[in-house]
Design a protein around this motif. Structure first.
Motif, PDB file in Angstrom:
ATOM      1  N   ALA A 102       0.855  -1.192   0.000  1.00  0.00           N
ATOM      2  CA  ALA A 102       0.000   0.000   0.000  1.00  0.00           C
ATOM      3  C   ALA A 102       0.886   1.235   0.000  1.00  0.00           C
ATOM      4  N   ASN A 103       0.655   2.116  -0.924  1.00  0.00           N
ATOM      5  CA  ASN A 103       1.403   3.360  -1.003  1.00  0.00           C
ATOM      6  C   ASN A 103       0.736   4.383  -0.101  1.00  0.00           C
ATOM      7  N   LYS A 104       1.412   4.832   0.944  1.00  0.00           N
ATOM      8  CA  LYS A 104       0.829   5.758   1.899  1.00  0.00           C
ATOM      9  C   LYS A 104       1.422   7.159   1.747  1.00  0.00           C
ATOM     10  N   ASN A 105       0.601   8.127   1.957  1.00  0.00           N
ATOM     11  CA  ASN A 105       1.024   9.514   1.976  1.00  0.00           C
ATOM     12  C   ASN A 105       1.535   9.815   3.384  1.00  0.00           C
ATOM     13  N   ASN A 106       2.827  10.024   3.544  1.00  0.00           N
ATOM     14  CA  ASN A 106       3.410  10.252   4.871  1.00  0.00           C
ATOM     15  C   ASN A 106       2.891  11.521   5.533  1.00  0.00           C
ATOM     16  N   ALA A 107       2.564  12.513   4.766  1.00  0.00           N
ATOM     17  CA  ALA A 107       2.077  13.780   5.332  1.00  0.00           C
ATOM     18  C   ALA A 107       0.704  13.605   5.972  1.00  0.00           C
ATOM     19  N   GLN A 108      -0.162  12.811   5.353  1.00  0.00           N
ATOM     20  CA  GLN A 108      -1.515  12.625   5.870  1.00  0.00           C
ATOM     21  C   GLN A 108      -1.700  11.270   6.575  1.00  0.00           C
TER      22      GLN A 108
END
Length: 56
Positions: free
Chosen positions: A48-54
């Motif tokens: 799963a590609n996660k957005n580190n900022a959110q």
């Protein structure tokens, strides 16, 4: 097919029950992977590609 229908499960000391809780996703994955291997199948974790900022 029921999980309990396999003969090899009777040789397995692990069980999976609805509502089980684990300390982390990694602990759950490790437990289920060991269970799967003991009764004769394998699992894999999807990337799963996660957005580190959110965090999503």
């Amino acid at each position: 097919m029921e999980i309990g229908s396999s003969e090899s499960q009777s040789e397995c000391n692990l069980s999976i029950k609805l509502g089980m809780e684990f300390d982390s996703d990694e602990h759950a994955y490790d437990y289920y992977n060991e269970y799967a291997s003991a009764i004769g199948f394998s699992i894999r974790k999807e990337y799963a590609n996660k957005n580190n900022a959110q965090g999503m």
